[in-house]
Design a protein around this motif. Structure first.
Motif, PDB file in Angstrom:
ATOM      1  N   ASN A  52       0.803  -1.223   0.000  1.00 20.10           N
ATOM      2  CA  ASN A  52       0.000   0.000   0.000  1.00 20.10           C
ATOM      3  C   ASN A  52       0.832   1.267   0.000  1.00 20.10           C
ATOM      4  O   ASN A  52       0.362   2.297  -0.484  1.00 20.10           O
ATOM      5  CB  ASN A  52      -0.917   0.049   1.223  1.00 20.10           C
ATOM      6  CG  ASN A  52      -2.205  -0.678   1.019  1.00 20.10           C
ATOM      7  OD1 ASN A  52      -2.487  -1.189  -0.048  1.00 20.10           O
ATOM      8  ND2 ASN A  52      -2.991  -0.739   2.065  1.00 20.10           N
ATOM      9  N   GLY A  53       2.019   1.212   0.563  1.00 26.01           N
ATOM     10  CA  GLY A  53       2.813   2.418   0.752  1.00 26.01           C
ATOM     11  C   GLY A  53       2.918   3.288  -0.487  1.00 26.01           C
ATOM     12  O   GLY A  53       2.586   4.469  -0.464  1.00 26.01           O
ATOM     13  N   ILE A  54       3.341   2.726  -1.577  1.00 21.34           N
ATOM     14  CA  ILE A  54       3.561   3.501  -2.798  1.00 21.34           C
ATOM     15  C   ILE A  54       2.235   3.882  -3.451  1.00 21.34           C
ATOM     16  O   ILE A  54       2.024   5.048  -3.814  1.00 21.34           O
ATOM     17  CB  ILE A  54       4.452   2.719  -3.783  1.00 21.34           C
ATOM     18  CG1 ILE A  54       5.852   2.576  -3.192  1.00 21.34           C
ATOM     19  CG2 ILE A  54       4.496   3.403  -5.142  1.00 21.34           C
ATOM     20  CD1 ILE A  54       6.745   1.628  -3.943  1.00 21.34           C
ATOM     21  N   THR A  55       1.326   2.933  -3.603  1.00 18.82           N
ATOM     22  CA  THR A  55       0.086   3.218  -4.333  1.00 18.82           C
ATOM     23  C   THR A  55      -0.803   4.224  -3.602  1.00 18.82           C
ATOM     24  O   THR A  55      -1.371   5.121  -4.235  1.00 18.82           O
ATOM     25  CB  THR A  55      -0.718   1.931  -4.611  1.00 18.82           C
ATOM     26  OG1 THR A  55      -0.976   1.271  -3.376  1.00 18.82           O
ATOM     27  CG2 THR A  55       0.033   1.004  -5.538  1.00 18.82           C
ATOM     28  N   MET A  56      -0.915   4.094  -2.298  1.00 19.36           N
ATOM     29  CA  MET A  56      -1.793   5.013  -1.570  1.00 19.36           C
ATOM     30  C   MET A  56      -1.189   6.412  -1.502  1.00 19.36           C
ATOM     31  O   MET A  56      -1.914   7.409  -1.620  1.00 19.36           O
ATOM     32  CB  MET A  56      -2.094   4.472  -0.170  1.00 19.36           C
ATOM     33  CG  MET A  56      -2.922   3.190  -0.192  1.00 19.36           C
ATOM     34  SD  MET A  56      -4.453   3.330  -1.156  1.00 19.36           S
ATOM     35  CE  MET A  56      -5.365   4.468  -0.155  1.00 19.36           C
ATOM     36  N   GLN A  57       0.123   6.505  -1.308  1.00 21.43           N
ATOM     37  CA  GLN A  57       0.737   7.838  -1.288  1.00 21.43           C
ATOM     38  C   GLN A  57       0.628   8.503  -2.656  1.00 21.43           C
ATOM     39  O   GLN A  57       0.398   9.713  -2.747  1.00 21.43           O
ATOM     40  CB  GLN A  57       2.188   7.747  -0.831  1.00 21.43           C
ATOM     41  CG  GLN A  57       2.276   7.462   0.663  1.00 21.43           C
ATOM     42  CD  GLN A  57       3.692   7.517   1.182  1.00 21.43           C
ATOM     43  OE1 GLN A  57       4.443   8.422   0.854  1.00 21.43           O
ATOM     44  NE2 GLN A  57       4.043   6.541   1.998  1.00 21.43           N
ATOM     45  N   ALA A  58       0.775   7.715  -3.715  1.00 24.53           N
ATOM     46  CA  ALA A  58       0.606   8.270  -5.065  1.00 24.53           C
ATOM     47  C   ALA A  58      -0.830   8.746  -5.274  1.00 24.53           C
ATOM     48  O   ALA A  58      -1.053   9.839  -5.828  1.00 24.53           O
ATOM     49  CB  ALA A  58       0.978   7.223  -6.113  1.00 24.53           C
ATOM     50  N   ALA A  59      -1.800   7.975  -4.825  1.00 25.78           N
ATOM     51  CA  ALA A  59      -3.207   8.381  -4.973  1.00 25.78           C
ATOM     52  C   ALA A  59      -3.489   9.662  -4.188  1.00 25.78           C
ATOM     53  O   ALA A  59      -4.197  10.556  -4.682  1.00 25.78           O
ATOM     54  CB  ALA A  59      -4.138   7.263  -4.509  1.00 25.78           C
ATOM     55  N   MET A  60      -2.930   9.767  -2.993  1.00 21.95           N
ATOM     56  CA  MET A  60      -3.129  10.989  -2.200  1.00 21.95           C
ATOM     57  C   MET A  60      -2.470  12.187  -2.878  1.00 21.95           C
ATOM     58  O   MET A  60      -3.043  13.282  -2.927  1.00 21.95           O
ATOM     59  CB  MET A  60      -2.604  10.795  -0.780  1.00 21.95           C
ATOM     60  CG  MET A  60      -3.475   9.871   0.055  1.00 21.95           C
ATOM     61  SD  MET A  60      -2.883   9.665   1.742  1.00 21.95           S
ATOM     62  CE  MET A  60      -1.731   8.307   1.525  1.00 21.95           C
ATOM     63  N   ALA A  61      -1.265  11.989  -3.435  1.00 23.06           N
ATOM     64  CA  ALA A  61      -0.554  13.086  -4.100  1.00 23.06           C
ATOM     65  C   ALA A  61      -1.309  13.548  -5.348  1.00 23.06           C
ATOM     66  O   ALA A  61      -1.506  14.759  -5.548  1.00 23.06           O
ATOM     67  CB  ALA A  61       0.864  12.649  -4.465  1.00 23.06           C
ATOM     68  N   VAL A  62      -1.748  12.601  -6.182  1.00 21.20           N
ATOM     69  CA  VAL A  62      -2.480  12.973  -7.395  1.00 21.20           C
ATOM     70  C   VAL A  62      -3.795  13.660  -7.026  1.00 21.20           C
ATOM     71  O   VAL A  62      -4.183  14.655  -7.653  1.00 21.20           O
ATOM     72  CB  VAL A  62      -2.720  11.747  -8.311  1.00 21.20           C
ATOM     73  CG1 VAL A  62      -3.639  12.089  -9.476  1.00 21.20           C
ATOM     74  CG2 VAL A  62      -1.393  11.205  -8.820  1.00 21.20           C
ATOM     75  N   SER A  63      -4.457  13.177  -6.000  1.00 20.85           N
ATOM     76  CA  SER A  63      -5.709  13.809  -5.551  1.00 20.85           C
ATOM     77  C   SER A  63      -5.464  15.255  -5.133  1.00 20.85           C
ATOM     78  O   SER A  63      -6.166  16.168  -5.593  1.00 20.85           O
ATOM     79  CB  SER A  63      -6.315  13.036  -4.382  1.00 20.85           C
ATOM     80  OG  SER A  63      -6.713  11.757  -4.779  1.00 20.85           O
ATOM     81  N   ALA A  64      -4.498  15.451  -4.268  1.00 23.20           N
ATOM     82  CA  ALA A  64      -4.227  16.807  -3.773  1.00 23.20           C
ATOM     83  C   ALA A  64      -3.786  17.730  -4.908  1.00 23.20           C
ATOM     84  O   ALA A  64      -4.312  18.846  -5.040  1.00 23.20           O
ATOM     85  CB  ALA A  64      -3.169  16.761  -2.675  1.00 23.20           C
ATOM     86  N   LEU A  65      -2.843  17.287  -5.718  1.00 24.91           N
ATOM     87  CA  LEU A  65      -2.323  18.139  -6.793  1.00 24.91           C
ATOM     88  C   LEU A  65      -3.375  18.462  -7.849  1.00 24.91           C
ATOM     89  O   LEU A  65      -3.463  19.607  -8.318  1.00 24.91           O
ATOM     90  CB  LEU A  65      -1.103  17.489  -7.439  1.00 24.91           C
ATOM     91  CG  LEU A  65       0.140  17.427  -6.557  1.00 24.91           C
ATOM     92  CD1 LEU A  65       1.240  16.618  -7.234  1.00 24.91           C
ATOM     93  CD2 LEU A  65       0.627  18.833  -6.205  1.00 24.91           C
ATOM     94  N   SER A  66      -4.183  17.482  -8.216  1.00 29.48           N
ATOM     95  CA  SER A  66      -5.206  17.759  -9.231  1.00 29.48           C
ATOM     96  C   SER A  66      -6.277  18.704  -8.687  1.00 29.48           C
ATOM     97  O   SER A  66      -6.740  19.600  -9.402  1.00 29.48           O
ATOM     98  CB  SER A  66      -5.821  16.463  -9.764  1.00 29.48           C
ATOM     99  OG  SER A  66      -6.436  15.728  -8.731  1.00 29.48           O
ATOM    100  N   CYS A  67      -6.657  18.537  -7.432  1.00 29.18           N
ATOM    101  CA  CYS A  67      -7.656  19.438  -6.844  1.00 29.18           C
ATOM    102  C   CYS A  67      -7.118  20.862  -6.739  1.00 29.18           C
ATOM    103  O   CYS A  67      -7.817  21.833  -7.064  1.00 29.18           O
ATOM    104  CB  CYS A  67      -8.076  18.945  -5.461  1.00 29.18           C
ATOM    105  SG  CYS A  67      -9.064  17.444  -5.482  1.00 29.18           S
ATOM    106  N   LEU A  68      -5.881  20.998  -6.294  1.00 25.15           N
ATOM    107  CA  LEU A  68      -5.302  22.334  -6.147  1.00 25.15           C
ATOM    108  C   LEU A  68      -5.034  22.974  -7.515  1.00 25.15           C
ATOM    109  O   LEU A  68      -5.176  24.192  -7.668  1.00 25.15           O
ATOM    110  CB  LEU A  68      -4.043  22.274  -5.291  1.00 25.15           C
ATOM    111  CG  LEU A  68      -4.295  21.852  -3.840  1.00 25.15           C
ATOM    112  CD1 LEU A  68      -2.982  21.716  -3.077  1.00 25.15           C
ATOM    113  CD2 LEU A  68      -5.251  22.802  -3.121  1.00 25.15           C
ATOM    114  N   THR A  69      -4.672  22.174  -8.503  1.00 27.89           N
ATOM    115  CA  THR A  69      -4.518  22.696  -9.874  1.00 27.89           C
ATOM    116  C   THR A  69      -5.864  23.179 -10.398  1.00 27.89           C
ATOM    117  O   THR A  69      -5.958  24.250 -11.007  1.00 27.89           O
ATOM    118  CB  THR A  69      -3.920  21.619 -10.799  1.00 27.89           C
ATOM    119  OG1 THR A  69      -2.638  21.241 -10.297  1.00 27.89           O
ATOM    120  CG2 THR A  69      -3.800  22.123 -12.231  1.00 27.89           C
TER     121      THR A  69
END
Length: 169
Positions: A52-69
């Motif tokens: 989970n470490g890599i996939t969940m952190q990637a999902a959180m990063a893409v979520s945050a960055l896309s929302c803020l963009t």
């Protein structure tokens, strides 16, 4: 306008995946963890967190960055909802990183040694952090659904680049 719609689609996809993953864990994995013997829970939990470490952190990063963009590309209520969703995705990340991850490290150690006498307190804290990050992920997804239902991505007046702020009359 097209760029904002594409970013909205990415934000919806990533926050939906994040909320779904956390929701599945909360509804299925955690009750299963509680229903099996402690040694099985610890070894499974440790292995699961490796994956989970890599996939969940990637999902959180893409979520945050896309929302803020999306917030940067839009204005008004759309910007507010996208910003809120981005902040909630960041909250999911911080809860995970500062709450769940340190406990995961302990669980990993316990899986190869043995759990201490106060292990139940740590596992209960992990579950509380898990509920909090699940709630923030669902709230972020909910804000994006609300945004979509009420008109979608409306671009800022000057498109991607905003006009300078006016300071005087």
């Amino acid at each position: 306008m097209r760029r904002a719609r594409i970013v909205l689609g990415l934000a919806l996809l990533s926050t939906g995946a994040l909320a779904g993953a956390f929701g599945y864990g909360a509804a299925n994995l955690v009750p299963t963890f509680d229903a099996v013997p402690l040694d099985l829970r610890l070894s499974f939990h440790a292995r699961l967190m490796q994956r989970n470490g890599i996939t969940m952190q990637a999902a959180m990063a893409v979520s945050a960055l896309s929302c803020l963009t999306l917030a940067a590309l839009t204005c008004g209520r759309t910007r507010q909802l996208a910003s809120g969703a981005g902040l909630l995705a960041i909250a999911s990340f911080l809860i995970t990183r500062l709450g769940n991850v340190p406990i995961n490290g302990r669980i990993k150690q316990w899986a190869v040694t043995s759990a201490p006498a106060d292990h139940a307190e740590f596992l209960a804290r992990w579950e509380a952090f898990n509920q909090a990050r699940t709630a923030t992920a669902f709230a972020a997804f909910g804000l994006l659904i609300l945004l979509t239902l009420h008109g979608g991505a409306r671009p800022a007046p000057d498109g991607p680049a905003r006009a300078p702020l006016r300071t005087g009359a």
